[in-house]
Design a protein around this motif. Structure first.
Motif, PDB file in Angstrom:
ATOM      1  N   UNK A   1       0.767  -1.394   0.632  1.00 55.23           N
ATOM      2  CA  UNK A   1      -0.205  -0.015   0.466  1.00 55.23           C
ATOM      3  C   UNK A   1       0.902   1.059   0.193  1.00 55.23           C
ATOM      4  N   UNK A   2       2.085   1.413   0.718  1.00 58.48           N
ATOM      5  CA  UNK A   2       2.965   2.506   0.716  1.00 58.48           C
ATOM      6  C   UNK A   2       3.636   2.576  -0.617  1.00 58.48           C
ATOM      7  N   UNK A   3       4.230   1.527  -1.048  1.00 59.18           N
ATOM      8  CA  UNK A   3       4.713   1.696  -2.986  1.00 59.18           C
ATOM      9  C   UNK A   3       3.774   2.078  -3.156  1.00 59.18           C
ATOM     10  N   UNK A   4       2.143   2.431  -3.044  1.00 58.73           N
ATOM     11  CA  UNK A   4       1.195   3.073  -3.973  1.00 58.73           C
ATOM     12  C   UNK A   4       0.715   4.527  -4.084  1.00 58.73           C
ATOM     13  N   UNK A   5       1.239   4.995  -2.461  1.00 64.60           N
ATOM     14  CA  UNK A   5       0.509   6.021  -1.785  1.00 64.60           C
ATOM     15  C   UNK A   5       1.773   6.702  -2.200  1.00 64.60           C
ATOM     16  N   UNK A   6       3.121   6.127  -2.554  1.00 66.30           N
ATOM     17  CA  UNK A   6       4.011   7.199  -1.987  1.00 66.30           C
ATOM     18  C   UNK A   6       4.853   7.441  -3.509  1.00 66.30           C
ATOM     19  N   UNK A   7       4.795   6.396  -4.124  1.00 63.82           N
ATOM     20  CA  UNK A   7       5.875   6.248  -5.546  1.00 63.82           C
ATOM     21  C   UNK A   7       5.930   5.276  -6.790  1.00 63.82           C
ATOM     22  N   UNK A   8       3.895   5.702  -7.304  1.00 64.57           N
ATOM     23  CA  UNK A   8       3.497   5.397  -8.236  1.00 64.57           C
ATOM     24  C   UNK A   8       3.854   4.894  -9.230  1.00 64.57           C
ATOM     25  N   UNK A   9       2.901   3.456  -7.809  1.00 66.64           N
ATOM     26  CA  UNK A   9       3.392   1.974  -8.807  1.00 66.64           C
ATOM     27  C   UNK A   9       2.001   1.005  -8.527  1.00 66.64           C
ATOM     28  N   UNK A  10       1.767   0.512  -9.607  1.00 66.09           N
ATOM     29  CA  UNK A  10       0.841  -0.095  -9.971  1.00 66.09           C
ATOM     30  C   UNK A  10       0.323  -1.594  -9.623  1.00 66.09           C
ATOM     31  N   UNK A  11       0.167  -2.338  -8.809  1.00 68.47           N
ATOM     32  CA  UNK A  11      -0.392  -4.089  -8.684  1.00 68.47           C
ATOM     33  C   UNK A  11      -0.136  -4.392  -9.346  1.00 68.47           C
ATOM     34  N   UNK A  12       0.130  -5.837  -9.710  1.00 63.89           N
ATOM     35  CA  UNK A  12       0.134  -6.696 -10.845  1.00 63.89           C
ATOM     36  C   UNK A  12      -0.330  -7.608 -10.744  1.00 63.89           C
ATOM     37  N   UNK A  13      -1.183  -8.804 -11.332  1.00 67.18           N
ATOM     38  CA  UNK A  13      -1.179 -10.093 -10.735  1.00 67.18           C
ATOM     39  C   UNK A  13      -0.930 -11.265 -11.485  1.00 67.18           C
ATOM     40  N   UNK A  14      -0.816 -11.752 -10.535  1.00 61.95           N
ATOM     41  CA  UNK A  14       0.147 -13.169 -10.935  1.00 61.95           C
ATOM     42  C   UNK A  14      -1.215 -14.160 -10.759  1.00 61.95           C
ATOM     43  N   UNK A  15      -1.199 -15.062 -12.058  1.00 61.80           N
ATOM     44  CA  UNK A  15      -2.381 -15.870 -11.459  1.00 61.80           C
ATOM     45  C   UNK A  15      -1.406 -17.510 -11.284  1.00 61.80           C
TER      46      UNK A  15
END
Length: 451
Positions: A243-257
């Protein structure tokens, strides 16, 4: 509640992830030990082919029991690496995200002892360049040695603080941060980790993980991939970091099947529902592990390679004749007193890294120029780039162990000169045959003790 595991940890896992506490405690108290290995695709051995495979890694195998790897010459030859099965999941991620389809610049930031680095080095495109960094000076030698045994010349080992990589902004396509953590995922293997665990330690580790990431993320280019992992069960070190990476560092989560039969638990972070993957030893054959994947969406300026001076000195490649395979494209470089090789296509990247970082090891050291001949280096003996025409001496198991102890050898030789000491076709190092004896050139610092 178990007297063996910290009650606060078990309670938190039950509350946050609804784990079966009885099963979780039971598998830790059972004393069961899982041993797994991953074979080197460039040095294929068939000694494990009839054993159960690690389901998420094509080159991973489970052993029936833990042998003495020190007494197996193939281990010293780099034919396989002893690696915890859960962390081999990185192989599945690389394949799922199609990261092996084209050459990449990859950085393993906290790399020692080298399990994840050797995995990346095998699974990424062969024209990729891998930088394996270790922060702690006392741990960097084992990292360099393990990559030497793995045998590929498209690697660089560095010993730098994460903040040093800010000097290479937007440089890497892939960044793996296997962050130092509170170690709860290793409780089954390491009782000392239980004694050292506390909620204060978890919070300190979480702060340290944020600092490491904040100090290094600028080196990842825009649209680059971040893999973040720990061997901790604590949400503070895993999903909350996501969550911190999304909030502070412009990241987007990736889904891995994932295959449901694998027993891996997919989680979602509290705020942004980031995808995370948890490995519990009561659910699968492996130790505790967490990993989450991101793509960098924030804009990022990039390092200018124009800052790097090109070396215009011509190198006489004739000295390398008969030592290297003819079908490789390499750049020979004079590095200190040695001659090393790196991939020709990576020469400018190598010089860029050398320009701003401390290098422990780069490419493969071929040797030194002697008065009459090249004096080959141990790295060349273990390299996948060496010529198939180099003289070889095949050793029995007993002879191979004598060689690895750096003991005196009495062997017949076809001719005088340098030769590779081999076991089952795999090179272990150099010997030099003289008229009345054979000199053992196995490195003193690598020798095994008599067991």
């Amino acid at each position: 509640m178990s007297n063996f595991l910290p009650s606060k940890l078990v309670s938190a896992l039950k509350h946050d992830f609804n784990i079966d506490a009885e099963e979780f405690i039971g598998v830790h108290e059972s004393g069961e030990q899982i041993t797994s290995v991953r074979i080197n695709p460039a040095k294929k051995t068939n000694q494990f082919e009839n054993l159960p495979k690690v389901p998420w890694c094509q080159t991973g195998y489970y052993l029936d029991e833990r042998p003495s790897f020190t007494l197996d010459p193939l281990f010293h030859a780099g034919a396989y690496y002893v690696q915890e099965a859960s962390s081999m999941f990185i192989s599945h991620i690389i394949q799922t995200l199609h990261l092996s389809q084209e050459p990449l610049l990859a950085l393993d930031l906290c790399a020692a002892p080298g399990g994840k680095s050797t995995l990346l080095n095998s699974i990424l495109h062969p024209d990729s360049l891998l930088v394996a960094n270790e922060i702690i000076k006392t741990r960097v030698n084992v990292l360099a040695n393990n990559l030497t045994k793995w045998g590929n010349y498209n690697t660089i080992v560095t010993n730098n603080d994460p903040s040093s990589f800010n000097r290479l902004p937007g440089f890497f396509d892939l960044l793996l941060v296997d962050a130092p953590c509170s170690g709860s995922g290793m409780f089954r293997k390491d009782n000392h980790a239980i004694d050292e665990w506390s909620t204060d330690a978890v919070n300190l580790c979480s702060q340290r993980q944020q600092r490491i990431l904040a100090d290094s993320l600028s080196t990842l280019k825009e649209n680059g991939i971040l893999l973040y992992s720990t061997c901790s069960y604590s949400i503070e070190e895993n999903e909350q970091i996501a969550d911190w990476l999304i909030d502070e560092h412009g990241m987007k989560t990736l889904h891995i099947p994932i295959d449901a039969s694998w027993g891996i638990e997919e989680t979602k972070s509290p705020r942004h529902k980031c995808h995370g993957y948890r490995f519990y030893p009561n659910k699968l054959k492996g130790e505790g592990f967490f990993i989450s994947c991101f793509i960098k969406t924030a804009s990022q300026h990039t390092f200018s390679r124009k800052k790097v001076k090109s070396d215009s000195k011509a190198f006489d490649k004739s000295i390398l004749n008969n030592w290297l395979s003819e079908d490789i494209n390499i750049s020979p470089i004079n590095f200190k007193d040695d001659i090393l090789i790196i991939p020709e296509r990576s020469e400018l990247d190598f010089k860029s890294i050398q320009h701003v970082l401390y290098l422990k090891k780069a490419g493969t050291i071929i040797g030194k120029k002697g008065q009459k001949e090249l004096i080959p280096n141990h790295e060349l003996a273990l390299s996948n780039a060496k010529s198939n025409h180099i003289q070889r001496l095949d050793l029995s198991l007993e002879e191979a162990l004598q060689y690895l102890r750096k003991a005196e050898l009495t062997l017949p030789s076809r001719s005088n000169g340098w030769a590779l000491a081999c076991y089952q076709g795999f090179a272990l190092g150099w010997v030099k045959a003289l008229s009345h004896r054979i000199n053992n050139y196995y490195p003193k610092e690598w020798r095994i003790l008599n067991l």
